[in-house]
Design an enzyme around this catalytic site. Sequence first.
Site, PDB file in Angstrom:
ATOM      1  N   LYS A  67      50.500 -12.989 -41.122  1.00  7.92           N
ATOM      2  CA  LYS A  67      49.711 -12.675 -40.212  1.00  7.92           C
ATOM      3  C   LYS A  67      49.978 -13.240 -38.850  1.00  7.92           C
ATOM      4  CE  LYS A  67      45.426 -11.452 -42.778  1.00  7.92           C
ATOM      5  NZ  LYS A  67      44.082 -11.833 -42.887  1.00  7.92           N
ATOM      6  N   ASP A 103      39.750  -7.830 -39.458  1.00 10.15           N
ATOM      7  CA  ASP A 103      38.973  -8.755 -40.646  1.00 10.15           C
ATOM      8  C   ASP A 103      37.546  -9.146 -39.889  1.00 10.15           C
ATOM      9  OD1 ASP A 103      41.070  -8.956 -42.368  1.00 10.15           O
ATOM     10  OD2 ASP A 103      41.930 -10.807 -41.322  1.00 10.15           O
ATOM     11  N   THR A 154      38.363 -31.152 -43.257  1.00  9.74           N
ATOM     12  CA  THR A 154      39.017 -32.007 -42.439  1.00  9.74           C
ATOM     13  C   THR A 154      38.226 -31.872 -41.135  1.00  9.74           C
ATOM     14  OG1 THR A 154      41.141 -31.628 -43.590  1.00  9.74           O
ATOM     15  CG2 THR A 154      41.228 -32.287 -41.292  1.00  9.74           C
TER      16      THR A 154
END
Length: 479
Positions: A67, A103, A154
């Site tokens: 992608k 998406d 994170t």
Amino acid sequence: MVEKKAFVTGHPIAHSRSPKIHGYWLNTYGIDGSYHAIDVAPADFPEFLSSLQANGYQGGNVTIPHKEVAFARVERRDEAAEMIGAVNMLWLDDGVLWGGNSDWIGFAGNLDEHAPGWDRNSPAVVLGAGGASRAVIHALKVRGINDIRIVNRTLARAQELAGRFGAGVSAHGAVGDLLGDAGLLINTTALGMHGDETLAADPACLPAHAIVADIVYVPLETPLLAAARARNLKTVDGLGMLLHQAVPGFERWFGKRPEITAELRQMIVADILAKRKVANDGRQMMIVLGLTGSIGMGKSTTAKMFVDAGVPVHDSDETVHRLYAGKAAPLVEAAFPGTTVSGVVDRTKLGARVIGNAAALKTLEAIVHPLVRADADAFLARHRAAAAPLVVLDIPLLFETGGRNRVDKVVVVTAPADIQRARVLARPDMSEEKLAAILAKQVPDAEKRRQADFVIDTGEGMDAARTAVGAIIAELSGR
């Protein structure tokens, strides 16, 4: 009339359900066209892109690991692709290669279908800061939701993503008290919240009007959705996102806007169930992935990548350290007097007693291995009870100890011999002799790779390894 051709490409790609979706529509509308899955290795992807027109393609879909490369290689990009930073859809327009991202359309369309009015439920809490979260956040912003809270294991990655989307998007180190007023809770991690307290979002903390969505569709009902449903909250599974994101591409390549029907959804659900490991009662069974590799290959770093992607990992080395400060300590002291200090095994003292002594090593293994195995069994039981679809057993000596029989699939972490040697010899108290002795007791790397279901070469760099981890998760998740 020339047949219209489209594709989906990735590496690996055999797991993709896109050919079934587009094939269903081609058949339904009687269109003379084809849509195939094409496995293209990263090194071959630029050449693949440059040959699309010559090979008669109208365009196609792009998935892991291509992608971002597609984003960089296309000649023009639509607004969504620019904002999200990734391309999942390609098309040719007068010889110009365009890249787009559908998406976000898939996410919004799925909620429009199954939870109408969802875009009035602000604020939104988004779990995860990977590629999928960018599409979700873009959809939220487009639909007018301006209080978006990103939670990621994170914190720095969540902060980076918040900076990318600007005002109204904030980063947080843990779910904490974010759910009390949340109208939307969206999981974008690969496999949900198993084994990660940072992302352990309890739907019981949500208000009664909240909607809970999960982009995961294998299983259709994730533990998060099950917990939300038990609270009578509105839930939306991830399958609709897959179906809705396919609509714009089909329309562009084949000239017909397709409909998402109950028949299509049931066809994909049936395919999911047919390919999943299921128990006698029809419930999905957990896939156990064995992770192994010789010394210095980067196995521990790779294990952390699975953890970062939301996959529970049982670390045998970490377990030994814990046992040496607990259950194993008195047993080791009894077998090797003087090797513990204040009830904790001193690894240096123990090493002096067992290294190079086959009988002593066998005695130590007889103490430690059953304890590690019991700890791993307890780990598997916990996550099986929580309906985790995928877990990892990090077993350094998987092949040497018969661990192949305990797992469903094996991934071997490897690297060129010169890189391995440089990494190992950079460690304190390591020598050529010690390295040679360690390797002599291990199954050769080439044989491990031959027996593996998946191979990750950390010699190609950490970004490539992380991409490989994502591809493995995608394949085993059926996504």
